[in-house]
Design a protein around this motif. Structure first.
Motif, short mmCIF file in Angstrom:
data_model
loop_
_atom_site.label_atom_id
_atom_site.label_comp_id
_atom_site.label_asym_id
_atom_site.label_seq_id
_atom_site.Cartn_x
_atom_site.Cartn_y
_atom_site.Cartn_z
N THR A 1 0.09 -20.50 -31.80
CA THR A 1 -0.95 -20.69 -30.92
C THR A 1 -1.18 -19.12 -30.68
O THR A 1 -2.44 -18.56 -30.41
CB THR A 1 -0.15 -21.23 -29.53
OG1 THR A 1 0.11 -22.51 -30.56
CG2 THR A 1 -1.33 -21.55 -28.38
N LYS B 1 10.44 -30.43 -32.09
CA LYS B 1 9.32 -31.34 -32.55
C LYS B 1 7.88 -31.07 -31.82
O LYS B 1 7.95 -31.55 -30.71
CB LYS B 1 9.77 -32.48 -32.82
CG LYS B 1 8.99 -33.32 -33.51
CD LYS B 1 9.84 -34.85 -34.50
CE LYS B 1 8.90 -35.24 -35.40
NZ LYS B 1 9.75 -36.40 -35.76
N SER B 2 7.01 -30.46 -33.37
CA SER B 2 5.97 -30.49 -32.34
C SER B 2 5.16 -31.83 -32.21
O SER B 2 5.72 -33.05 -33.06
CB SER B 2 4.91 -30.39 -33.67
OG SER B 2 5.16 -29.08 -33.80
N SER B 3 4.66 -32.35 -31.05
CA SER B 3 4.28 -33.63 -30.93
C SER B 3 3.23 -33.78 -30.77
O SER B 3 2.35 -32.21 -30.61
CB SER B 3 4.17 -34.23 -29.71
OG SER B 3 3.99 -33.23 -28.16
N VAL B 4 2.01 -34.39 -30.86
CA VAL B 4 0.18 -34.63 -30.83
C VAL B 4 -0.12 -34.67 -28.90
O VAL B 4 -1.08 -33.25 -29.10
CB VAL B 4 0.22 -36.07 -30.66
CG1 VAL B 4 -1.09 -35.76 -31.05
CG2 VAL B 4 0.26 -37.04 -31.84
N LEU B 5 0.63 -34.02 -28.56
CA LEU B 5 0.49 -33.30 -27.48
C LEU B 5 0.06 -31.92 -27.37
O LEU B 5 -0.75 -31.28 -26.66
CB LEU B 5 1.21 -34.01 -25.96
CG LEU B 5 1.04 -33.89 -24.05
CD1 LEU B 5 -0.27 -33.95 -24.60
CD2 LEU B 5 1.54 -34.33 -23.42
N SER B 6 2.22 -31.57 -27.81
CA SER B 6 1.43 -30.04 -27.93
C SER B 6 0.29 -29.43 -28.67
O SER B 6 0.00 -28.59 -28.84
CB SER B 6 3.05 -29.58 -28.16
OG SER B 6 3.49 -30.00 -29.71
N LEU B 7 0.55 -29.97 -29.86
CA LEU B 7 -0.73 -30.02 -30.37
C LEU B 7 -2.18 -29.24 -30.09
O LEU B 7 -3.04 -28.36 -30.25
CB LEU B 7 -0.28 -30.34 -32.26
CG LEU B 7 0.36 -30.49 -32.63
CD1 LEU B 7 0.26 -31.06 -34.10
CD2 LEU B 7 0.34 -29.00 -33.12
N ALA B 8 -2.31 -30.25 -29.44
CA ALA B 8 -3.36 -30.95 -28.50
C ALA B 8 -4.14 -29.85 -27.18
O ALA B 8 -4.91 -29.16 -27.35
CB ALA B 8 -3.69 -32.53 -28.36
#
Length: 540
Positions: free
Chosen positions: A32, A293-300
C-alpha cells in the motif's frame, strides 16, 4: 506546473503519507505504501496534474495546486514590452539577447548536479568493490538458482567487503553475500535468498533510481528527503512481508532471528543496491512480528486509501468553467483610444498566428500559463511582435479584417499579458516586481459653447492578482467592467458638469469605480502617477 508548484504539491502529499504511515503501518499490506510513494514521486516529477473536484486544493478554495508565487517563465529572447501600459520597446535587442537564467535557477541546477554526482560517485565506488567479488559454487546454491530462474540471469557471489547480503544490477542481477555466510545453514539461506529474489523480481533497483532522481530534482525540499528514507524502508518491509507470506506466518520468529543475526554494519552510501538488512532494524522486526494474513477487508481498505489519497493530494483543483463567460468589449466608444492616424503594420499571417492563442478554453487558463504562451509566441515571431503589439495594439490601429471580438482580445487580453511579461522580464534583470497596469486616454469636446467646452483624461488602472490562481477570464472580466464603468462615467456625465469637476473629484470617482469592481482575487486601483485631468474651465 513549475518546479516550485510540483515540489509544494509533492510535499503536501508526502506529509499526508507520512502521517498515514505512522498510524497504519501495521494495519495494511506494505505494498500500500509503495503505491502511495510511487504516486508521490509521479507528483514530484510530472509537470501536470488532473483536476478533480475532490482535490484538497478544491476544498481549500484554490484553483491550482501549488504555491501562490509569481512564476518567471523560461525566456529564450527578451521581448520588447512596456511596463507602463504603453507598448514602447525595452532597450534590448530581441534577436541577440540570450536566455536569462535566474539566480534561483542557477542555484537549483548546481544543487541538482552536486546531488547527482554524490550518488553517482557512491555507486561507482560500490561498483568497483562489486567487481572484486567471487562466484559462489556449492550444491545448495546451484539447486536454488535452478529453482528460481528468470528471463534475466541471476548470479550469486561473495565478498569480504560487505557485511550483509545485497542485490545489485537490473539486466544481470547479482545477489552478493558476505564471505562470512554460514553456507551450511540452508534454512537461513532460504530466507535471505528469498528476500533478495523479491527485490530482483520487483525491479527495486529501478525503483530506487527513480527515488534518487526525484531527490536530485527536489534536493531543496526536506520532505522529499523524508520520502526517500521512508520509501527505502518500505521497500524492505514489503520484501519482508512477501518472504513471511511465502514461508508461512509460523516462520516469523525464525525470519526475525535471521534478520538480527545479519544486521548490517554501515559501510557507506550504497544507493542502487537492495540490502537484506539496512537501517531501522527495530521497525522491521516489529513489522515482521505483526504481519497477519491478508483479508478481503484489509485489501479493500488499502485500495480505498490509495484512491482517496491520490484523488485528494495528487490532483489539482477543479477548474471553474469559464466557457460561458463573455468578456465585455472595451472597444465600443468613439474615444481618443480608438482614433489614430497610423495605419496597421501587422500582416494577416502575423495576426492569425497571434489570434491562435484565442483558443476555445483560453479563458480557463491561468494568467501565468497564458502569459507563458504569449511569451513563447513572441520568441518565435519577434518581427510580428514589434509590428502588432508595439504598433497596432498600442495605437489601436487594427486592420479592417478583424472582428470586434478579435480586436477586444488583442486590446485587452494580449495587451495585459504583454505588460505582465514585461514586468517579469525586467524583474529578471533586477528590477522590482510591480503590479501591472493599463493606461488609457479619453477626450470630449463641444463647439456649441463659446468658448468651446472640452475635457481630457489620461489614467491607468493597476491590478494585483496571483497569476498562478486567477484565470484569464476572471482577469479580463474585472478589467473590462472597470474600464467600461469609467467610460460610462466619462460619456454619460453632462459635459459641462464634467468640465466643472476638479481633478481630485474625478480621481476619487475613478478610484470608487476601481474599488467597486475589485474582487477578493483581483484588486484594482488608479495609478496616481499617470493620472492627468484637464478641462476648459481650468483655463478660463
Amino acid at each position: 506546473m513549475n518546479l516550485l508548484q510540483m515540489s509544494f504539491a509533492g510535499a503536501v502529499m508526502i506529509l499526508a503519507i507520512t502521517i498515514i504511515r505512522a498510524l497504519a503501518i501495521s494495519l495494511l499490506p506494505k505494498k500500500t505504501f509503495l503505491a502511495l510513494w510511487g504516486i508521490a514521486v509521479a507528483r514530484l516529477l510530472l509537470p501536470f496534474s488532473l483536476p478533480s473536484m475532490f482535490s484538497i486544493y478544491s476544498l481549500i478554495g484554490n484553483q491550482t495546486s501549488g504555491i501562490a508565487a509569481t512564476k518567471v517563465p523560461q525566456i529564450d529572447k527578451v521581448l520588447p514590452i512596456d511596463t507602463s501600459g504603453q507598448m514602447a520597446a525595452m532597450p534590448v535587442n530581441v534577436g541577440n539577447t540570450a536566455s536569462i537564467i535566474s539566480l534561483w535557477g542557477a542555484v537549483w541546477a548546481a544543487g541538482t548536479l552536486v546531488c547527482a554526482m554524490v550518488f553517482a560517485t557512491a555507486y561507482w565506488k560500490c561498483r568497483q568493490e562489486f567487481q572484486t567479488s567471487l562466484p559462489v559454487k556449492n550444491d545448495f546454491i546451484k539447486s536454488w538458482l535452478n529453482a528460481h530462474q528468470l528471463k534475466r540471469p541471476i548470479s550469486i557471489r561473495q565478498s569480504s567487503r560487505f557485511s550483509a547480503p545485497l542485490t545489485y544490477g537490473v539486466f544481470r542481477p547479482v545477489i552478493l553475500m558476505p564471505t562470512s555466510t554460514a553456507w551450511e545453514n540452508t534454512k537461513a539461506l532460504q530466507y535471505v535468498l528469498a528476500h533478495e529474489y523479491v527485490h530482483i523480481r520487483r525491479f527495486d533497483s529501478i525503483t530506487k533510481l527513480v527515488l534518487i532522481a526525484a531527490l536530485c530534482v527536489h534536493w531543496f525540499n526536506p520532505l522529499v528527503w523524508v520520502m526517500y528514507i521512508l520509501a527505502n524502508r518500505d521497500i524492505e518491509l514489503s520484501c519482508d512481508e512477501a518472504v513471511v507470506r511465502l514461508f508461512g506466518e509460523t516462520t516469523k520468529a525464525a525470519y526475525a532471528r535471521v534478520l538480527i543475526s545479519m544486521e548490517e554494519t554501515w559501510s557507506g552510501l550504497n544507493p542502487l543496491s537492495s540490502n537484506f538488512s539496512k537501517t531501522a532494524i527495530e521497525e522491521r522486526i516489529t513489522a515482521i512480528m505483526k504481519i497477519k494474513k491478508s483479508s478481503v477487508l484489509s485489501l479493500a481498505l488499502a485500495l480505498a486509501l490509495v484512491v482517496c489519497v491520490t484523488t485528494a493530494f495528487a490532483t489539482s483543483a477543479a477548474t471553474k468553467n469559464n466557457n460561458s463567460i463573455s468578456v465585455p468589449s472595451i472597444i465600443h466608444r468613439d474615444d481618443a483610444t480608438n482614433k489614430t492616424s497610423k495605419s496597421s503594420l501587422g500582416v494577416e499571417d502575423g495576426y492569425q498566428s497571434l489570434l491562435a492563442l484565442k483558443s476555445a478554453d483560453y479563458l480557463n487558463q491561468t494568467v501565468a500559463d497564458f502569459d507563458k504562451a504569449l511569451l513563447d509566441w513572441g520568441n518565435q515571431h519577434s518581427e510580428e511582435h514589434e509590428d502588432i503589439i508595439q504598433n497596432d495594439i498600442a495605437t489601436y490601429s487594427f486592420p479592417a479584417h478583424l472582428t470586434t471580438e478579435e480586436k477586444n482580445f488583442l486590446a485587452l487580453t494580449i495587451r495585459a499579458s504583454n505588460i505582465e511579461n514585461a514586468i517579469l522580464v525586467k524583474n529578471s534583470y533586477g528590477s522590482p516586481v510591480i503590479d501591472p497596469d493599463l493606461s488609457f486616454e479619453l477626450a470630449r469636446e463641444s463647439q456649441e459653447t463659446d468658448p468651446p467646452t472640452w475635457v481630457s483624461l489620461m489614467y491607468g488602472v493597476s491590478y494585483h492578482l496571483d497569476p498562478q490562481v486567477v484565470t484569464v477570464g476572471e482577469r479580463d472580466t474585472v478589467l473590462a467592467n472597470a474600464i467600461n464603468d469609467i467610460q460610462s462615467f466619462w460619456y454619460d456625465t453632462n459635459l459641462e458638469t464634467l468640465a466643472e469637476m476638479s481633478s481630485d473629484e474625478v480621481f476619487s470617482k475613478l478610484n470608487a469605480i476601481a474599488d467597486n469592481n475589485s474582487t477578493n482575487a483581483i484588486q484594482l486601483s488608479i495609478v496616481k502617477n499617470y493620472y492627468i485631468f484637464q478641462a476648459s474651465s481650468m483655463f478660463d
